[in-house]
Design an enzyme around this catalytic site. Structure first.
Site, PDB file in Angstrom:
ATOM      1  N   GLU A  32      -3.581 -10.601  50.718  1.00 22.66           N
ATOM      2  CA  GLU A  32      -4.096 -11.459  49.655  1.00 22.66           C
ATOM      3  C   GLU A  32      -2.950 -12.208  48.983  1.00 22.66           C
ATOM      4  OE1 GLU A  32      -6.004  -8.791  46.949  1.00 22.66           O
ATOM      5  OE2 GLU A  32      -6.999  -7.675  48.553  1.00 22.66           O
TER       6      GLU A  32
ATOM      7  N   LYS B  80      -0.539 -13.250  46.242  1.00 23.31           N
ATOM      8  CA  LYS B  80      -0.133 -12.588  44.997  1.00 23.31           C
ATOM      9  C   LYS B  80      -0.055 -13.662  43.910  1.00 23.31           C
ATOM     10  CE  LYS B  80       3.410  -9.527  43.065  1.00 23.31           C
ATOM     11  NZ  LYS B  80       3.763 -10.391  41.905  1.00 23.31           N
TER      12      LYS B  80
ATOM     13  N   ARG C 276      -4.333  -6.196  31.124  1.00 27.12           N
ATOM     14  CA  ARG C 276      -4.003  -4.893  31.709  1.00 27.12           C
ATOM     15  C   ARG C 276      -2.882  -4.197  30.942  1.00 27.12           C
ATOM     16  NH1 ARG C 276      -6.872  -1.891  34.522  1.00 27.12           N
ATOM     17  NH2 ARG C 276      -5.289  -1.303  36.038  1.00 27.12           N
TER      18      ARG C 276
ATOM     19  N   GLU D 122      -6.874 -11.594  38.186  1.00 30.81           N
ATOM     20  CA  GLU D 122      -5.653 -12.268  37.744  1.00 30.81           C
ATOM     21  C   GLU D 122      -6.046 -13.623  37.174  1.00 30.81           C
ATOM     22  OE1 GLU D 122      -1.346 -11.661  37.655  1.00 30.81           O
ATOM     23  OE2 GLU D 122      -3.020 -10.370  38.252  1.00 30.81           O
TER      24      GLU D 122
ATOM     25  N   LYS E 118      -2.587  -4.537  51.789  1.00 30.11           N
ATOM     26  CA  LYS E 118      -3.270  -3.297  51.442  1.00 30.11           C
ATOM     27  C   LYS E 118      -3.945  -2.681  52.663  1.00 30.11           C
ATOM     28  CE  LYS E 118      -4.615  -5.198  46.913  1.00 30.11           C
ATOM     29  NZ  LYS E 118      -5.785  -5.552  46.062  1.00 30.11           N
TER      30      LYS E 118
ATOM     31  N   LYS F 128       7.282 -10.113  48.334  1.00 27.36           N
ATOM     32  CA  LYS F 128       7.589 -11.115  47.308  1.00 27.36           C
ATOM     33  C   LYS F 128       8.458 -12.220  47.907  1.00 27.36           C
ATOM     34  CE  LYS F 128       7.181  -7.885  43.458  1.00 27.36           C
ATOM     35  NZ  LYS F 128       7.831  -7.292  42.251  1.00 27.36           N
TER      36      LYS F 128
END
Length: 216
Positions: free
Chosen positions: A12, A14, A35, A72, A189, A213
């Site tokens: 997915e 980020k 969060r 998000e 994941k 990243k």
């Protein structure tokens, strides 16, 4: 897990945004919170109600008694550029990037101000579910969120090999600026929820997920 066990992977984008948790009871949005530190966040319900694509009431006639949706919150680059110009013309301090602008916009005391900032959200994970269906995979939970009318990123992919994961991450590192919103990596994941349970967590993070990243 056995070394020869097959493992399906979801990958997915980020999103470089602000994490938020939405709670629906009997299909109606009752609370939204940042969060925060993972345990304690800030109540932003009134402001989240103004976000594009976030339903006040879930689709369908039958809903879980309670459902938590993690997502998000972000700002489109086009909206960021428009707002940055307006802030500069007004002589106000200009945020450095869309994430900072989104975070400040979500925390406005006046929800009408948040609405003018035109924020959006991608739902990426189910949290607590009470009185809902049972799931066997992460991609099934995302399909469920879509069916409820929640915004799920269309670039989520189900992959079947490590080579496919590597190629997928390389693709988005090269094309990260093609999306119209900021991403700073790819989240990878394990898809099978039973395998996730067996892998468990460390004291700080799940063993079934990792973020690839991008360089700054």
């Amino acid at each position: 897990m056995a070394s020869d066990e097959e493992v399906a992977i979801t990958a997915e984008p980020k999103i470089d945004g602000l994490s938020c948790s939405l709670v629906y009871e009997d299909g109606v949005l009752v609370r939204a919170a940042t969060r925060g530190d993972g345990a304690v966040g800030e109540d932003v319900t009134a402001n989240v109600r103004t976000l594009r694509g976030v339903p006040e009431k879930l689709k369908g006639r039958s809903h879980p008694e309670r459902i938590e949706v993690r997502g998000e919150i972000y700002m489109l680059m086009a909206d960021f550029e428009r707002l940055r110009e307006a802030e500069a013309e007004a002589g106000r301090k200009v945020p450095a990037n869309p994430r900072n602008f989104a975070a400040g916009s979500l925390r406005q005391k006046d929800p009408a101000m948040t609405a003018r900032r035109r924020l959006s959200m991608w739902a990426y994970q189910l949290g607590e579910v009470v009185g809902g269906p049972a799931f066997t995979s992460h991609h099934d939970t995302l399909d469920f969120l879509r069916a409820l009318g929640l915004p799920v990123n269309p670039e989520v992919r189900l992959l079947d090999s490590l080579d496919a994961v590597i190629a997928h991450c390389a693709h988005w590192q090269e094309h990260r600026h093609d999306l119209g919103y900021d991403i700073d990596g790819v989240v990878v994941k394990v898809d099978d929820l039973t395998q996730r349970a067996r892998l468990g967590h460390t004291s700080r993070a799940p063993r079934w997920a990792i973020a690839f990243k991008f360089p700054p």
